[in-house]
Design a protein around this motif. Sequence first.
Motif, PDB file in Angstrom:
ATOM      1  N   GLY A 118       0.182  -1.522   0.070  1.00 25.64           N
ATOM      2  CA  GLY A 118      -0.288   0.181   0.296  1.00 25.64           C
ATOM      3  C   GLY A 118       0.617   1.271  -0.103  1.00 25.64           C
ATOM      4  O   GLY A 118       0.425   2.561  -0.748  1.00 25.64           O
ATOM      5  N   ALA A 119       1.593   1.228   1.015  1.00 26.41           N
ATOM      6  CA  ALA A 119       2.412   2.336   0.681  1.00 26.41           C
ATOM      7  C   ALA A 119       3.463   3.194  -0.548  1.00 26.41           C
ATOM      8  O   ALA A 119       3.063   4.262  -0.340  1.00 26.41           O
ATOM      9  N   SER A 123       3.500   2.665  -4.989  1.00 25.00           N
ATOM     10  CA  SER A 123       2.392   2.615  -5.738  1.00 25.00           C
ATOM     11  C   SER A 123       3.289   2.056  -6.494  1.00 25.00           C
ATOM     12  O   SER A 123       4.806   1.177  -6.107  1.00 25.00           O
ATOM     13  N   ASP A 175      -5.824   7.165   2.761  1.00 24.97           N
ATOM     14  CA  ASP A 175      -6.022   5.934   3.194  1.00 24.97           C
ATOM     15  C   ASP A 175      -4.420   5.483   3.891  1.00 24.97           C
ATOM     16  O   ASP A 175      -3.485   5.976   3.176  1.00 24.97           O
ATOM     17  N   LYS A 176      -4.988   4.813   4.949  1.00 24.74           N
ATOM     18  CA  LYS A 176      -2.861   4.927   5.725  1.00 24.74           C
ATOM     19  C   LYS A 176      -3.612   3.202   6.495  1.00 24.74           C
ATOM     20  O   LYS A 176      -4.243   2.558   5.953  1.00 24.74           O
ATOM     21  N   THR A 177      -1.997   3.014   6.054  1.00 26.03           N
ATOM     22  CA  THR A 177      -2.033   0.559   6.761  1.00 26.03           C
ATOM     23  C   THR A 177      -0.599   1.351   7.670  1.00 26.03           C
ATOM     24  O   THR A 177      -0.176   1.705   7.824  1.00 26.03           O
ATOM     25  N   LYS A 237      -6.120   0.310   8.087  1.00 30.84           N
ATOM     26  CA  LYS A 237      -6.090  -1.028   7.498  1.00 30.84           C
ATOM     27  C   LYS A 237      -4.707  -1.700   7.467  1.00 30.84           C
ATOM     28  O   LYS A 237      -3.699  -0.499   8.136  1.00 30.84           O
ATOM     29  N   ASP A 265      -1.057   5.609   2.285  1.00 29.38           N
ATOM     30  CA  ASP A 265      -1.251   5.282   0.394  1.00 29.38           C
ATOM     31  C   ASP A 265      -0.856   5.256  -0.427  1.00 29.38           C
ATOM     32  O   ASP A 265      -0.411   6.642  -0.642  1.00 29.38           O
ATOM     33  N   GLN A 266       0.152   5.195  -1.130  1.00 32.05           N
ATOM     34  CA  GLN A 266       0.977   5.279  -2.319  1.00 32.05           C
ATOM     35  C   GLN A 266       1.904   6.535  -1.772  1.00 32.05           C
ATOM     36  O   GLN A 266       2.227   7.628  -2.542  1.00 32.05           O
TER      37      GLN A 266
END
Length: 298
Positions: free
Chosen positions: A33-34, A36, A185-187, A226, A246-247
Amino acid sequence: MTTNNNQLNARRYEPQYKGILAAVFNAKSAFSGAFSPIQTVDGITFNTKAFSVKTNATPVVIGTYSKDPNVGFGTGTGNSSRFGNRTEVIYADTDVDFSYELVIHEGIDIATVNAGLDDAVADRLEAQSIAQTRYMNQKNGKFLSDNASKTLAMIDANSKYTEENINALFNAAAKEFTNNEIDADKTAYLVPDLYQAVVDLTNATSLKGATVSLDNNTVPKYKGFKLEETPDKYFVSGEVAYFAADQVAVPFVGIATARTIDSEAFDGKALQAHAKGGQFMLEDNKKAVLKATAPKPR
């Protein structure tokens, strides 16, 4: 790496190698997720830069409009402005370098391989791509660690994961993301022991509305993050969690060569490849990456 080819043409596999590596990485990468989707290119040379980005560090100035009769008018005519001082906007070009290398050097002897040359090459390029993806996962974990804006330390009297220190960790991470106004969004990427502790914790508090699947051993989200269980080997030693938008970063790889050439040492072909890889993150994005250390005694 030998370049002796007995005056015979080398067979090139750059597009095939690039395609397999990209497909494997995007399917099997840790911290997916982090980062791309990986950017790939072939035909690079020894001094090729990965790419160049334009950045703008010009600060934003919020001013006030002047109604002074001698600003823009009167004695200030021609040498002042009611809009205040003017800020010039300038962009800078920043080259991004590769930071690590990938090499393949194998031999396919037609007397022993027991398969067609093309099939063997395809199989070995895929096997190498899987191994190289694991290597890149370690590099990407180190990259997140190196670029984290803050380290969150988990504290416990017995150096164990507890409801208290898990909640404190996630509360601190959520606070940092909120205070930094990160609207994405974050994981949370967790080592297996910490992930299992969160599963157990959410199961114990499920009557409060937590969602947990013991059948699948999963917790979709916890305190806005997440969750992704990630192997220990992809974390820097002593670290147990990375929190990231994310990304937030871009991984990339450039293929210099991928070829088979006739070998003078055995009856067959040498399979050789050389690639370079790296990652890039804007300085501003570092506030969207945090890391956590393992529980320590109080």
